[in-house]
Design a protein around this motif. Structure first.
Motif, PDB file in Angstrom:
ATOM      1  N   PHE A 231      32.565  -9.399 -24.582  1.00  0.00           N
ATOM      2  CA  PHE A 231      31.988  -8.349 -25.131  1.00  0.00           C
ATOM      3  C   PHE A 231      32.704  -7.724 -26.229  1.00  0.00           C
ATOM      4  N   LYS A 236      27.271  -6.532 -31.325  1.00  0.00           N
ATOM      5  CA  LYS A 236      26.566  -5.885 -30.492  1.00  0.00           C
ATOM      6  C   LYS A 236      25.100  -6.044 -30.953  1.00  0.00           C
ATOM      7  N   ASP A 237      24.250  -6.109 -29.671  1.00  0.00           N
ATOM      8  CA  ASP A 237      22.900  -6.013 -29.987  1.00  0.00           C
ATOM      9  C   ASP A 237      22.308  -5.044 -29.123  1.00  0.00           C
ATOM     10  N   PHE A 241      21.388  -7.699 -23.371  1.00  0.00           N
ATOM     11  CA  PHE A 241      22.905  -7.955 -23.160  1.00  0.00           C
ATOM     12  C   PHE A 241      22.982  -9.293 -23.273  1.00  0.00           C
ATOM     13  N   LYS A 287      18.342  -4.219 -21.839  1.00  0.00           N
ATOM     14  CA  LYS A 287      18.985  -3.016 -21.425  1.00  0.00           C
ATOM     15  C   LYS A 287      18.267  -2.005 -20.634  1.00  0.00           C
TER      16      LYS A 287
END
Length: 343
Positions: A231, A236-237, A241, A287
């Motif tokens: 991570f 990052k999205d 996740f 998320k």
């Protein structure tokens, strides 16, 4: 009668020049390499301190059998020209001057931006939440070691709350920093990568063999470390996740211990292993922000189910969330490769 010195005969089928002319080209290359190496040695010895003048690359001469660049009609090379072709080990990075603000002895600010008293207080509050998560994880380990497994699981739930709180406060108060991100990752490893496996191991004691409980706990610890490290270095999205986050996995394990699912110990070990591998998988998981935006009628079924049988409802929700990752992955794969296959 003096013997004529032997000379190599040049043949018509050989494209190379004969004798000294061919060797001269090698010597010229050797002279060039010798200059490069001697310049490097001179730099390591503090600008040629202690090196005789006749060994410096600028002072090669053709006397006493020593060959120089001039003797082979090679122009003298400047230091900049030699630097351009000087071999450098790939293990040694380029040396750049150290900025004055990061010189040895200088302090690097942990909070970027304006350093006001108000921002420092906000920064301290955010990191206090991170430290609280770490301390609660340590307290959960102590409780699990003394057999108080449910209280340890409750501490893990509190760790999850503080872990979500520090990130939300950092963004809202405008004090997000690289230090806070690293601190949060270390606290997550303590709370969710160490405390959670210990609680799992203590909860499985007596229901399964010690080896099986140890393997399940080790899987959770190893996969949590891999998940956190990945991570930190992955893009990052904002929607999904990549794998189940460690926070959610720890929450699932803690709630499982708190409510006491009526399943055999072997089934619990299998579920813990599945959850551990889901953390390091590449499946996309939605998320919490996307889950909240679901239609209200979808939330009605879990609420009613929780009133009837909270254990069964919890198990079904967890299984549904774990299955959603592979389903989303298959859908994305069909969307990407569908037109190409059709063509």
């Amino acid at each position: 009668m003096p013997r004529t010195p032997w000379r190599r005969r040049r043949t018509t089928d050989s494209p190379r020049p004969a004798g000294r002319r061919w060797a001269g080209q090698l010597r010229r290359g050797g002279t060039f390499a010798r200059q490069v190496l001697l310049v490097r040695v001179g730099r390591r010895n503090q600008e040629s301190d202690g090196v005789p003048d006749e060994m410096l690359p600028e002072r090669f001469h053709h006397s006493g059998g020593r060959w120089s660049a001039d003797s082979y009609r090679v122009d003298r090379l400047t230091e900049a020209e030699i630097e351009a072709v000087m071999p450098v080990s790939p293990a040694v990075g380029s040396v750049s001057p150290v900025p004055e603000e990061t010189a040895p002895g200088a302090t690097i600010p942990l909070l970027p931006g304006e350093r006001t008293v108000a921002r420092r207080i906000k920064f301290a509050v955010v990191n206090a939440c991170t430290v609280a998560s770490l301390m609660l994880g340590l307290f959960a380990i102590f409780l699990a070691m003394h057999g108080n497994v449910r209280m340890a699981a409750a501490c893990l739930i509190a760790c999850v709350v503080f872990d979500g709180l520090d990130g939300a406060l950092a963004r809202k108060l405008g004090v997000a920093s690289p230090f806070g991100a690293q601190m949060d990752s270390l606290a997550d490893m303590c709370s969710f990568g160490l405390a959670a496996p210990v609680v799992v191991y203590a909860s499985l004691a007596g229901s399964v063999s010690t080896a099986a409980a140890a393997v399940a706990a080790a899987l959770v610890a190893a996969c949590a470390a891999i998940r956190l490290a990945r991570f930190n270095v992955s893009p990052k999205d904002g929607r999904f996740f990549c794998g189940v986050p460690t926070t959610m996995a720890a929450a699932v394990l803690a709630i499982t211990v708190l409510i006491g699912l009526p399943v055999p110990g072997k089934a619990v070990v299998a579920g813990v292993g599945l959850l551990a591998f889901a953390m390091v998988s590449s499946f996309p998981y939605a998320k919490l922000a996307r889950l909240i935006k679901l239609p209200p009628w979808l939330w009605l079924a879990p609420v009613i189910g929780a009133l009837v049988d909270i254990r069964l409802t919890f198990a079904l929700v967890v299984v549904g969330y774990l299955v959603s990752g592979p389903l989303l992955w298959l859908r994305q794969r069909a969307t990407v490769h569908g037109p190409g296959r059709a063509a």
